[in-house]
Motif scaffolding. Structure first.
Motif, PDB file in Angstrom:
ATOM      1  N   SER A 253      40.680  49.064  40.532  1.00  0.00           N
ATOM      2  CA  SER A 253      40.286  48.328  41.735  1.00  0.00           C
ATOM      3  C   SER A 253      40.234  46.835  41.479  1.00  0.00           C
ATOM      4  O   SER A 253      40.671  46.019  42.302  1.00  0.00           O
ATOM      5  CB  SER A 253      38.916  48.820  42.236  1.00  0.00           C
ATOM      6  OG  SER A 253      38.977  50.163  42.641  1.00  0.00           O
ATOM      7  N   GLU A 254      39.691  46.460  40.316  1.00  0.00           N
ATOM      8  CA  GLU A 254      39.612  45.045  39.985  1.00  0.00           C
ATOM      9  C   GLU A 254      41.004  44.452  39.791  1.00  0.00           C
ATOM     10  O   GLU A 254      41.295  43.351  40.253  1.00  0.00           O
ATOM     11  CB  GLU A 254      38.768  44.847  38.723  1.00  0.00           C
ATOM     12  CG  GLU A 254      38.613  43.404  38.278  1.00  0.00           C
ATOM     13  CD  GLU A 254      37.829  42.536  39.241  1.00  0.00           C
ATOM     14  OE1 GLU A 254      37.734  41.321  39.001  1.00  0.00           O
ATOM     15  OE2 GLU A 254      37.330  43.058  40.267  1.00  0.00           O
ATOM     16  N   LEU A 255      41.879  45.199  39.124  1.00  0.00           N
ATOM     17  CA  LEU A 255      43.251  44.735  38.930  1.00  0.00           C
ATOM     18  C   LEU A 255      43.947  44.534  40.264  1.00  0.00           C
ATOM     19  O   LEU A 255      44.654  43.538  40.478  1.00  0.00           O
ATOM     20  CB  LEU A 255      44.008  45.748  38.066  1.00  0.00           C
ATOM     21  CG  LEU A 255      45.414  45.356  37.614  1.00  0.00           C
ATOM     22  CD1 LEU A 255      45.367  44.151  36.688  1.00  0.00           C
ATOM     23  CD2 LEU A 255      46.092  46.533  36.921  1.00  0.00           C
ATOM     24  N   SER A 256      43.747  45.471  41.183  1.00  0.00           N
ATOM     25  CA  SER A 256      44.359  45.358  42.503  1.00  0.00           C
ATOM     26  C   SER A 256      43.755  44.204  43.297  1.00  0.00           C
ATOM     27  O   SER A 256      44.451  43.488  44.004  1.00  0.00           O
ATOM     28  CB  SER A 256      44.175  46.668  43.265  1.00  0.00           C
ATOM     29  OG  SER A 256      44.778  47.734  42.578  1.00  0.00           O
ATOM     30  N   ARG A 257      42.450  44.026  43.160  1.00  0.00           N
ATOM     31  CA  ARG A 257      41.762  42.986  43.933  1.00  0.00           C
ATOM     32  C   ARG A 257      42.263  41.599  43.601  1.00  0.00           C
ATOM     33  O   ARG A 257      42.329  40.719  44.485  1.00  0.00           O
ATOM     34  CB  ARG A 257      40.252  43.061  43.664  1.00  0.00           C
ATOM     35  CG  ARG A 257      39.415  42.149  44.549  1.00  0.00           C
ATOM     36  CD  ARG A 257      37.958  42.153  44.125  1.00  0.00           C
ATOM     37  NE  ARG A 257      37.763  41.550  42.821  1.00  0.00           N
ATOM     38  CZ  ARG A 257      37.731  40.242  42.590  1.00  0.00           C
ATOM     39  NH1 ARG A 257      37.925  39.389  43.578  1.00  0.00           N
ATOM     40  NH2 ARG A 257      37.552  39.767  41.373  1.00  0.00           N
ATOM     41  N   ILE A 258      42.668  41.398  42.337  1.00  0.00           N
ATOM     42  CA  ILE A 258      43.119  40.058  41.955  1.00  0.00           C
ATOM     43  C   ILE A 258      44.637  39.906  42.078  1.00  0.00           C
ATOM     44  O   ILE A 258      45.223  39.015  41.479  1.00  0.00           O
ATOM     45  CB  ILE A 258      42.655  39.680  40.538  1.00  0.00           C
ATOM     46  CG1 ILE A 258      43.222  40.652  39.504  1.00  0.00           C
ATOM     47  CG2 ILE A 258      41.151  39.608  40.467  1.00  0.00           C
ATOM     48  CD1 ILE A 258      42.924  40.232  38.081  1.00  0.00           C
ATOM     49  N   GLY A 259      45.259  40.814  42.845  1.00  0.00           N
ATOM     50  CA  GLY A 259      46.630  40.566  43.267  1.00  0.00           C
ATOM     51  C   GLY A 259      47.719  41.309  42.542  1.00  0.00           C
ATOM     52  O   GLY A 259      48.898  41.069  42.816  1.00  0.00           O
ATOM     53  N   ALA A 260      47.396  42.234  41.600  1.00  0.00           N
ATOM     54  CA  ALA A 260      48.446  43.001  40.923  1.00  0.00           C
ATOM     55  C   ALA A 260      49.159  43.877  41.943  1.00  0.00           C
ATOM     56  O   ALA A 260      48.537  44.549  42.753  1.00  0.00           O
ATOM     57  CB  ALA A 260      47.850  43.850  39.811  1.00  0.00           C
ATOM     58  N   SER A 261      50.479  43.879  41.895  1.00  0.00           N
ATOM     59  CA  SER A 261      51.258  44.549  42.937  1.00  0.00           C
ATOM     60  C   SER A 261      51.460  46.034  42.683  1.00  0.00           C
ATOM     61  O   SER A 261      51.866  46.757  43.592  1.00  0.00           O
ATOM     62  CB  SER A 261      52.633  43.876  43.060  1.00  0.00           C
ATOM     63  OG  SER A 261      53.335  43.965  41.830  1.00  0.00           O
ATOM     64  N   VAL A 262      51.187  46.528  41.464  1.00  0.00           N
ATOM     65  CA  VAL A 262      51.531  47.911  41.138  1.00  0.00           C
ATOM     66  C   VAL A 262      50.668  48.908  41.907  1.00  0.00           C
ATOM     67  O   VAL A 262      51.095  50.026  42.182  1.00  0.00           O
ATOM     68  CB  VAL A 262      51.417  48.149  39.615  1.00  0.00           C
ATOM     69  CG1 VAL A 262      49.970  48.078  39.134  1.00  0.00           C
ATOM     70  CG2 VAL A 262      52.031  49.498  39.247  1.00  0.00           C
ATOM     71  N   LEU A 263      49.463  48.513  42.284  1.00  0.00           N
ATOM     72  CA  LEU A 263      48.575  49.441  43.000  1.00  0.00           C
ATOM     73  C   LEU A 263      47.633  48.637  43.877  1.00  0.00           C
ATOM     74  O   LEU A 263      46.920  47.757  43.396  1.00  0.00           O
ATOM     75  CB  LEU A 263      47.779  50.284  42.004  1.00  0.00           C
ATOM     76  CG  LEU A 263      46.968  51.443  42.577  1.00  0.00           C
ATOM     77  CD1 LEU A 263      47.876  52.467  43.243  1.00  0.00           C
ATOM     78  CD2 LEU A 263      46.158  52.114  41.479  1.00  0.00           C
ATOM     79  N   HIS A 264      47.630  48.949  45.167  1.00  0.00           N
ATOM     80  CA  HIS A 264      46.809  48.200  46.113  1.00  0.00           C
ATOM     81  C   HIS A 264      45.405  48.787  46.177  1.00  0.00           C
ATOM     82  O   HIS A 264      45.216  49.998  46.073  1.00  0.00           O
ATOM     83  CB  HIS A 264      47.447  48.229  47.500  1.00  0.00           C
ATOM     84  CG  HIS A 264      46.910  47.171  48.417  1.00  0.00           C
ATOM     85  ND1 HIS A 264      45.772  47.356  49.175  1.00  0.00           N
ATOM     86  CD2 HIS A 264      47.350  45.918  48.702  1.00  0.00           C
ATOM     87  CE1 HIS A 264      45.544  46.271  49.880  1.00  0.00           C
ATOM     88  NE2 HIS A 264      46.476  45.384  49.621  1.00  0.00           N
ATOM     89  N   ALA A 265      44.423  47.900  46.340  1.00  0.00           N
ATOM     90  CA  ALA A 265      43.028  48.343  46.358  1.00  0.00           C
ATOM     91  C   ALA A 265      42.768  49.367  47.460  1.00  0.00           C
ATOM     92  O   ALA A 265      41.968  50.300  47.295  1.00  0.00           O
ATOM     93  CB  ALA A 265      42.101  47.134  46.534  1.00  0.00           C
ATOM     94  N   ARG A 266      43.448  49.235  48.594  1.00  0.00           N
ATOM     95  CA  ARG A 266      43.228  50.187  49.692  1.00  0.00           C
ATOM     96  C   ARG A 266      43.671  51.588  49.304  1.00  0.00           C
ATOM     97  O   ARG A 266      43.131  52.579  49.782  1.00  0.00           O
ATOM     98  CB  ARG A 266      43.979  49.730  50.942  1.00  0.00           C
ATOM     99  CG  ARG A 266      43.493  48.403  51.486  1.00  0.00           C
ATOM    100  CD  ARG A 266      44.297  47.981  52.695  1.00  0.00           C
ATOM    101  NE  ARG A 266      44.061  48.870  53.813  1.00  0.00           N
ATOM    102  CZ  ARG A 266      45.027  49.336  54.609  1.00  0.00           C
ATOM    103  NH1 ARG A 266      46.287  49.038  54.362  1.00  0.00           N
ATOM    104  NH2 ARG A 266      44.738  50.104  55.625  1.00  0.00           N
ATOM    105  N   SER A 267      44.662  51.678  48.424  1.00  0.00           N
ATOM    106  CA  SER A 267      45.129  52.988  47.979  1.00  0.00           C
ATOM    107  C   SER A 267      44.084  53.692  47.134  1.00  0.00           C
ATOM    108  O   SER A 267      44.076  54.921  47.025  1.00  0.00           O
ATOM    109  CB  SER A 267      46.419  52.847  47.162  1.00  0.00           C
ATOM    110  OG  SER A 267      47.404  52.145  47.878  1.00  0.00           O
ATOM    111  N   LEU A 268      43.183  52.925  46.530  1.00  0.00           N
ATOM    112  CA  LEU A 268      42.161  53.492  45.661  1.00  0.00           C
ATOM    113  C   LEU A 268      40.921  53.928  46.422  1.00  0.00           C
ATOM    114  O   LEU A 268      40.175  54.791  45.956  1.00  0.00           O
ATOM    115  CB  LEU A 268      41.758  52.469  44.593  1.00  0.00           C
ATOM    116  CG  LEU A 268      42.858  52.070  43.602  1.00  0.00           C
ATOM    117  CD1 LEU A 268      42.437  50.851  42.823  1.00  0.00           C
ATOM    118  CD2 LEU A 268      43.163  53.226  42.671  1.00  0.00           C
TER     119      LEU A 268
END
Length: 803
Positions: A253-268
């Motif tokens: 979630s933290e990785l997604s929150r700071i903009g990583a494209s591989v997994l979006h926070a909403r998907s989690l």
């Protein structure tokens, strides 16, 4: 729905880019899905981008829109012609012609947002329709569903699915299809309460997949894309980047929150309110590993991920010291689903600075300006920044990690550095620079150091003492081979143990063993807060008590290697729970030493099952102790004398009645049956014990004094077999009908189980592929050396998995 739990599989546009991709996806579905699974698809290739281009041209009355539409339809028709037989191709071609008429009609109208969404929905509909037809062509029961028939969500920038409204619609829809059908479902699209088509925003197909799993109570979601999962850095820019096999939900979630494209926070988000597991795999190379998102929090050090993001925007809000206003703003942004990448409250002035991606910046700036206007808080936005982050549990607390991060950035023109929530990240915002060299340098600094693996040992007797010598001898080679550091952190025996996270000497520990009392809850708390990258417990006891703590070890993310048979042969519910917990928390439970000592029995069974074979029967001599005894026993020596010789040589359990009772064989039979996929319980096994009731409950010393009472009944069975020129052997057997027997049996001299070397085990595996000629595994099945070697082999396997 089949007896197996339903899974959701999602395939993105890159996985459906051309005809060969569609064929590959079909093979993946055949291999990795079961009847009743749900398949979510994105638009094929760059279809969505082309549809957006079409809408842009059409809104400007550009005649080139006609050419783009023709190109889109030609692409779809080419896929149909390459993939489908004549009958199916004709059906889909007719459907595409109708779609062309419908899209042309839409383009002739005023292109409001609802009409645009309607046109955008065709990409996913084309993919779902084509893939379901291709599955049917492969003789799989399949159909496709438009997700707008059940997904309901209020309109918004990033619409959130209405679970209460959508779930009954989905259940009603699923009930209309055969339970064993694979259903292909469109991603990315839903309907708002008024019935209009809406899109679910960036990574909407991933989000709709995990939401679908929550709605359908699926056990797992696998997102198939063009990468195998989440890496320690972008593998396109850092060649030494490592695939992370597990990642906690919080870290992802933290990785997604700071903009990583591989997994979006909403998907989690759906993971936190459902039982599903989430896996990320590559559709191009499905056997090249994966990343599993572990919902529960594991203890100990977490992942280390270097993440970088270009084209970052900052928004400054001057709140003039109004603390409540600051809190109100952050709550407002949460409600609007406009959380910043990071933020900083500047101490030199009453200003809060928020960082956003280029995608969210325009909407965030507009929303913040609207919020700030009545409060008279000045707002200013500016671009030209980038972001470098280190993500992982505890990274901001880990002195080595944080110091490397700060040291690397010491000479850079930093705008600000901020710690992420719960010590999950360190984030630096900088004026726009070329980030690649910094990413490579930070990644190299973090991963050049060998991973530290702590080892805590239970059992310092015959096998344990021998393994400690083997570990000391082989440790250096293992550390060099896998670029790891193996640290003996604890040793426990029956009287207690020693724990030292700085490390114990495996060579001298037994000579200087000064045990402290073992209090399990205190020990678990110490293990839970271990300082290593990974921790493994090696259990070489015959203690049921130790095995009962495996679930708690699993919950703390601790791996287990064991020769202890109790957990694998416990009641089925405990065994299944233990397996599930290791899976859920991303741990490994290796127990090849529990059956056949060093023989590759479980690994062979698993290999057969992984390759698609089905085990039908396993039989053989499962006890090295009893193999030795009955190879030696010819009546010239009393049976009790042979038993004592075996005990002195370390060929029996500490209490040899464990062997003679058949309970040791029974545990092995349960372990193998379960490994082969059969839900066998102990009470289903017909067991013949070789222990008279009069000796069963005696203290061990008294048993040895009266062990001669074994001699007469054993001699009688030997003589009965000898009259028929047969030999007695202690056999175990189970088959797919659930029949399981253990006991003495007389065999003819020609039987392959008769002429074994002393201590040999033999396992005959009958399967679909090995029917007339079973797969036979034979070799030493007892002894300190081979059992210690099996433990060491499992440790090597674990080190390899943790690379």
């Amino acid at each position: 729905m089949s007896e197996q739990a339903r899974h959701v599989h999602k395939f993105g546009g890159s996985s459906l880019a051309d005809a060969s991709c569609f064929r590959r996806v079909t093979q993946i579905i055949e291999r990795y899905s079961v009847a009743g699974d749900l398949i979510v698809v994105s638009a094929a290739g760059k279809t969505t981008n082309r549809l957006l281009e079409l809408l842009d041209l059409a809104s400007n009355a550009d005649p080139a829109a006609v050419d783009v539409l023709e190109s889109l339809l030609s692409y779809q028709l080419e896929l149909v012609s390459q993939l489908l037989n004549e009958e199916l191709a004709a059906k889909l071609t007719a459907a595409l012609q109708q779609d062309q008429i419908q899209i042309t009609h839409y383009l002739e109208q005023q292109l409001d947002r609802w009409t645009c969404n309607e046109i955008l929905s065709f990409g996913e509909r084309w993919s779902a329709r084509l893939l379901s037809a291709l599955l049917q062509q492969q003789h799989l029961l399949a159909d496709w569903i438009d997700s707008r028939d059940f997904l309901r969500a209020p309109d918004g920038a990033q619409p959130q699915v209405d679970f209460a409204c959508s779930q009954p619609l989905l259940q009603q829809l699923l009930a209309a299809y055969p339970a064993d059908a694979r259903l292909v479902i469109t991603g990315f699209i839903a309907r708002e309460p008024g019935g209009h088509t809406i899109t679910l925003g960036r990574n909407g197909s991933d989000y709709s997949a995990t939401e679908l799993a929550a709605l359908s109570d699926a056990a797992a979601t696998t997102i198939w894309s063009d990468v195998a999962g989440i890496y320690s850095a972008d593998p396109r820019k850092v060649r030494s980047a490592k695939l992370l096999t597990k990642l906690s939900h919080a870290e992802a979630s933290e990785l997604s929150r700071i903009g990583a494209s591989v997994l979006h926070a909403r998907s989690l988000e759906p993971l936190s309110r459902s039982k599903q597991r989430l896996m990320l795999r590559c559709s191009y190379t499905p056997d090249d590993g994966m990343t599993q998102i572990v919902r529960q929090r594991c203890e100990g050090p977490g992942a280390r991920i270097v993440s970088a993001l270009d084209n970052v925007y900052l928004i400054d809000i001057d709140f003039d010291g109004q603390e409540t206003v600051l809190n109100q703003l952050l709550c407002y942004l949460d409600e609007q689903q406009l959380k910043p990448l990071t933020w900083q409250q500047r101490r030199d002035c009453d200003t809060i600075r928020l960082a956003y991606t280029a995608e969210l910046y325009p909407q965030a700036l507009q929303s913040i300006e609207q919020w700030a206007a009545p409060r008279q808080c000045p707002v200013q936005g500016q671009g030209g920044f980038c972001l470098l982050a280190l993500v992982g549990r505890g990274v901001s607390e880990h002195a080595e990690h944080s110091s490397q991060f700060y040291r690397l950035l010491a000479r850079q023109p930093i705008s600000f550095i901020q710690h992420g929530p719960a010590h999950l990240s360190l984030i630096a915002v900088l004026p726009q620079i070329t980030l690649d060299p910094l990413v490579k340098e930070l990644h190299q600094a973090l991963f050049d150091a060998p991973r530290q693996i702590g080892v805590v040992v239970f059992g310092k007797g015959n096998i344990g003492s021998l393994w400690l010598s083997l570990f000391a001898r082989e440790r250096s080679e293992l550390e060099q081979r896998f670029h790891q550091r193996l640290i003996l952190a604890g040793l426990f025996g029956r009287t207690g143990g020693m724990l030292n996270m700085q490390g114990l000497d495996p060579v001298s520990i037994l000579d200087h063993f000064t045990p402290h009392p073992l209090i399990w809850q205190e020990l678990l708390d110490q293990l839970r807060h271990h300082p290593f990258d990974e921790l493994v417990v090696v259990d070489m006891t015959a203690s049921e008590t130790v095995s009962r703590y495996y679930p708690q070890l699993a919950r703390h993310g601790i791996h287990v290697i064991t020769a202890n048979k109790y957990a694998g042969s416990a009641e089925l519910s405990f065994y299944q729970q233990t397996c599930q917990l290791f899976h859920e928390y991303g741990g490994h439970w290796l127990y090849n030493a529990t059956v056949g000592a060093g023989l590759p029995v479980q690994s062979s069974i698993q290999m057969l099952r992984d390759s698609g074979d089905k085990i039908r029967e396993i039989s053989g001599i499962f006890s090295g102790t009893l193999s030795w005894l009955f190879q030696q026993y010819d009546g010239r020596k009393p049976f009790s004398q042979l038993l004592h010789e075996a005990w002195q040589q370390g060929l029996t359990e500490p209490d040899p009645r464990e062997d003679l009772s058949g309970q040791d064989v029974q545990r092995k039979l349960l372990i193998l049956a379960r490994e082969a996929g059969f839900a066998l319980e102990q009470q289903q096994i017909e067991l013949q014990s070789l222990i008279p009731e009069s000796l069963a409950e005696l203290p061990l010393d008294e048993f040895w004094q009266r062990s001669s009472e074994l001699d007469a009944p054993m001699l009688q069975q030997l003589e009965q077999a000898s009259h028929s020129h047969q030999f007695i052997r202690y056999l175990a057997r189970f088959n797919e009908q659930g029949q399981a027997q253990i006991g003495l049996i007389a065999l003819d001299a020609e039987h392959p189980f008769v002429h074994l070397r002393p201590c040999d085990n033999v396992f005959a595996i009958t399967s679909d592929w090995y029917q007339s000629n079973p797969l036979v595994i034979q070799g030493p099945g007892a002894g300190r050396e081979v059992t210690a070697g099996a433990i060491q082999s499992d440790l090597v396997q674990l080190c390899q998995r943790l690379v």
